[in-house]
Design an enzyme around this catalytic site. Structure first.
Site, mmCIF file in Angstrom:
data_model
loop_
_atom_site.group_PDB
_atom_site.id
_atom_site.type_symbol
_atom_site.label_atom_id
_atom_site.label_comp_id
_atom_site.label_asym_id
_atom_site.label_seq_id
_atom_site.Cartn_x
_atom_site.Cartn_y
_atom_site.Cartn_z
ATOM 1 N N HIS A 1 -25.695 7.715 20.473
ATOM 2 C CA HIS A 1 -26.791 7.739 19.494
ATOM 3 C C HIS A 1 -26.558 6.712 18.397
ATOM 4 O O HIS A 1 -27.125 6.818 17.319
ATOM 5 C CB HIS A 1 -26.918 9.149 18.913
ATOM 6 C CG HIS A 1 -27.321 10.140 19.959
ATOM 7 N ND1 HIS A 1 -28.633 10.429 20.250
ATOM 8 C CD2 HIS A 1 -26.573 10.855 20.836
ATOM 9 C CE1 HIS A 1 -28.677 11.313 21.239
ATOM 10 N NE2 HIS A 1 -27.432 11.585 21.617
ATOM 11 N N GLU B 1 0.836 -1.205 0.000
ATOM 12 C CA GLU B 1 0.000 0.000 0.000
ATOM 13 C C GLU B 1 0.871 1.255 0.000
ATOM 14 O O GLU B 1 0.633 2.211 -0.746
ATOM 15 C CB GLU B 1 -0.914 0.024 1.243
ATOM 16 C CG GLU B 1 -2.019 -1.017 1.250
ATOM 17 C CD GLU B 1 -1.589 -2.348 1.830
ATOM 18 O OE1 GLU B 1 -0.360 -2.600 1.942
ATOM 19 O OE2 GLU B 1 -2.474 -3.155 2.164
ATOM 20 N N GLU C 1 -3.822 -6.660 17.088
ATOM 21 C CA GLU C 1 -2.678 -7.229 16.375
ATOM 22 C C GLU C 1 -1.687 -7.830 17.389
ATOM 23 O O GLU C 1 -0.940 -8.740 17.066
ATOM 24 C CB GLU C 1 -1.984 -6.153 15.512
ATOM 25 C CG GLU C 1 -1.362 -6.721 14.245
ATOM 26 C CD GLU C 1 -0.793 -5.681 13.289
ATOM 27 O OE1 GLU C 1 0.115 -4.935 13.691
ATOM 28 O OE2 GLU C 1 -1.239 -5.621 12.135
ATOM 29 N N LYS D 1 -1.983 -11.174 2.397
ATOM 30 C CA LYS D 1 -1.028 -10.461 1.520
ATOM 31 C C LYS D 1 -0.550 -11.403 0.414
ATOM 32 O O LYS D 1 -0.449 -11.014 -0.749
ATOM 33 C CB LYS D 1 0.198 -9.996 2.320
ATOM 34 C CG LYS D 1 -0.070 -8.889 3.324
ATOM 35 C CD LYS D 1 1.257 -8.433 3.935
ATOM 36 C CE LYS D 1 1.067 -7.562 5.149
ATOM 37 N NZ LYS D 1 2.297 -7.257 5.863
ATOM 38 N N GLY E 1 5.581 -1.853 14.653
ATOM 39 C CA GLY E 1 4.821 -0.798 13.973
ATOM 40 C C GLY E 1 3.772 -0.160 14.867
ATOM 41 O O GLY E 1 3.679 1.069 14.968
HETATM 42 O O1 F6P Z 1 5.757 0.132 8.470
HETATM 43 P P1 F6P Z 1 5.499 -0.989 7.524
HETATM 44 O O2 F6P Z 1 6.644 -1.946 7.435
HETATM 45 O O3 F6P Z 1 5.117 -0.464 6.165
HETATM 46 O O4 F6P Z 1 4.285 -1.853 8.075
HETATM 47 C C1 F6P Z 1 2.997 -1.330 8.199
HETATM 48 C C2 F6P Z 1 2.083 -2.213 8.993
HETATM 49 O O5 F6P Z 1 1.943 -3.481 8.396
HETATM 50 C C3 F6P Z 1 1.835 -4.488 9.386
HETATM 51 O O6 F6P Z 1 2.999 -5.235 9.348
HETATM 52 C C4 F6P Z 1 0.647 -5.385 9.175
HETATM 53 O O7 F6P Z 1 0.523 -5.765 7.848
HETATM 54 C C5 F6P Z 1 1.705 -3.736 10.679
HETATM 55 O O8 F6P Z 1 2.091 -4.463 11.777
HETATM 56 C C6 F6P Z 1 2.516 -2.527 10.407
HETATM 57 O O9 F6P Z 1 2.217 -1.532 11.319
#
Ligand code: F6P
Length: 527
Positions: free
Chosen positions: A388, A219, A357, A503, A270
């Site tokens: 509400h 992403e 998580e 993933k 993370g």
């Molecule tokens: O900082 P990165 O390596 O992009 O990871 C983002 C997120 O993806 C995860 O590994 C989960 O997919 C989280 O634990 C983490 O916060």
């Protein structure tokens, strides 16, 4: 060295199990007895906050059993081992050092000759220096003009915590004249997310922080390319608009296409990384480095409290243990986090990742199945909006959902109006007080449709005002609570293998390497 044992092998847990439905909270919270509980069942937290657990299903007997459980599960010893650098993350064979980003609780932790506390502080200083130069106009766009907006590109822990903290302090910073730059966030790979944020900013005056610890998240890399494309199409040089927050070993760290790179490492997960450069860069740019330093101070103060062996003086451990009692003895499936503060509107979403998580696991830290329930489902919305929406189920539904309220005496902006003899802030606070008593005590009615059984436990964290310091304390409180619960459940709270399978399958879909149901779903979605 502490011994790691499954919860159901502990003698103190059998004792605790015998205390199911021990306290009738509807009775306990009624009349003078209730008033006494509210005064008595309160523990000071850092930064002037207090954890009040009067409306939880506990009394001296339950608290005593919880204290024995804390001792037998060696919770404080495990915390000490964690902050002194033991390999607590057994799944990934890593240390867990996010506490070091805000304080030195124990011995220095040195890895390959590098003192980790010094490393985290140096990276915070790098972020602070960069932010100061941007504010002073020493780092500018190609036309020599000041940047006015900062956009964070990241997902999960690289988005939720920093976004929640930014929203939490935006109004406070404006009211206290420390607001420097507007911040925005792009996280979802849905192109409408990036496109909408880009359409809302002045590209020529925007800085973009690419945040990814691994440097491999689909992403984030996709959104980085999306932003670079937009900058190039606007005739701008992406490398004059972008910086990175990543680990030194990640692919991003090798690129020279950033204004600067701020580093973290694999020892900060993370979802615990808001206190590293992941939160530090954007919050220092948005509000100034001093505000970020105050968040760290609040967190550090709370961490100190979390080292206390006495559960009645350790709000983080007490909250954790009450949660274990609710989950494992009372059998409640979820927990709602309900801040009576609009500023904390994204805080429940951050805690959702942090908690679910971390403790959404069914094998213990040695990879063996556990025979008891672990982390609850976490959800929440700010009051009074939640009232509400889903409070109907909370009051009269068939499941009991323990509640964690958060409330402040003062608003952040101080702009208010007196209508019918009360201000909006007073109305907000009146509602949270009313809800606690309504949930606990209920109200009898012959008409069962209007009957409130009560007996629905809650706690409240109360503070004067949501400030950088109290926000830091709040953040650390929940992080430490989750950590202690993971210890009790004998889990590794610091990996997240459960996110991998999806993933892998998504990659197969994109490579058109599918069969069976996956192929039909791919066709259905026109991929
Ligand atoms: O900082 P990165 O390596 O992009 O990871 C983002 C997120 O993806 C995860 O590994 C989960 O997919 C989280 O634990 C983490 O916060």
């Amino acid at each position: 060295m502490a011994t790691w044992k499954n919860l159901d092998t502990l003698a103190s847990y059998s004792k605790l199990n015998g205390l199911k439905d021990h306290v009738n909270i509807a009775e306990a919270m009624s009349g003078e007895q209730g008033a006494e509980r509210v005064k008595k069942y309160s523990v000071p937290m850092a930064a002037g906050l207090a954890y009040n657990y009067a409306a939880k299903e506990v009394d001296e007997t339950v608290l005593d059993a919880l204290s024995k459980l804390a001792d037998e599960a060696e919770l404080i010893e495990k915390f000490q081992e964690l902050y002194n650098g033991a390999v607590i993350n057994t799944g990934e064979k890593r240390m867990v050092l996010h506490h070091l980003a805000r304080t030195q609780l124990g011995e220095p932790v040195v890895v390959d000759g590098v003192d980790k506390r010094e490393f985290y502080v140096a990276q915070q200083k790098k972020a602070a220096d960069f932010a100061n130069k941007v504010h002073a106009g020493e780092i500018t766009n190609e036309a020599g003009e000041k940047f006015t907006t900062v956009v964070q590109i990241g997902i999960g822990g690289s988005d939720l915590g920093p976004r929640a903290l930014y929203i939490a302090l935006e109004n406070w910073a404006k009211a206290n004249n420390t607001f420097k730059m507007e911040a925005k966030f792009i996280s979802n790979v849905d192109p409408d997310d990036a496109a909408a944020v880009l359409a809302s900013v002045d590209l020529a005056h925007s800085l973009f922080i690419v945040v990814s610890k691994s440097g491999t998240t689909l992403e984030t890399l996709t959104n980085e390319a999306f932003v670079k494309d937009a900058l190039t199409k606007a005739g701008l040089n992406p490398s004059r608009h972008m910086l990175a927050v990543t680990s030194e070993t990640s692919p991003l760290a090798k690129s020279d296409e950033y204004l600067t790179a701020i580093f973290m490492d694999d020892y900060i997960g993370g979802r615990y990384s808001s206190v590293s450069g992941v939160g530090g860069a954007i919050l220092s740019l948005a509000f100034g480095p001093e505000v970020f330093a105050d968040i760290l101070d609040g967190a550090a103060e709370e961490d100190k409290l979390a080292t206390n062996k006495n559960i009645l003086e350790n709000p983080d451990m007490l909250d954790a243990l009450i949660g274990v009692y609710e989950r494992n003895v009372q059998g409640y499936p979820s927990t709602a986090v309900l801040p009576y503060s609009q500023a904390l509107s994204r805080f429940p979403a951050h805690l959702q990742q942090c908690d679910m998580e971390s403790n959404g696991k069914s094998v213990n830290r040695f990879g063996e199945p556990v025979d008891y329930v672990t982390g609850p489902v976490i959800f929440g919305e700010p009051g009074t909006n939640g009232q509400h929406s889903f409070y109907q189920l909370l009051h009269q539904g068939t499941n009991i959902v323990p509640l964690q309220f958060i409330g402040f005496k003062k608003s952040q902006l101080g702009v208010d109006v007196d209508i019918e003899n009360s201000t909006s802030q007073q109305k907000l606070c009146a509602n949270v007080a009313a809800q606690i008593v309504a949930f606990a005590c209920g109200k009898e009615d012959e008409n069962l449709n209007k009957n409130f059984k009560g007996g629905r436990p809650s706690s409240i964290i109360v503070g004067e005002e949501l400030t950088p310091k109290s926000l830091g304390a709040l953040l650390a409180h929940f992080e430490n609570k989750i950590m202690f619960q993971g210890f009790v459940w004998n889990l590794n709270s610091f990996d997240q293998e459960g996110v991998q399978l999806g993933k892998v399958l998504a990659k197969r879909v994109l490579a058109h390497d599918t069969d069976g149901a996956l192929k039909v779903y791919s066709d259905l979605l026109d991929i």
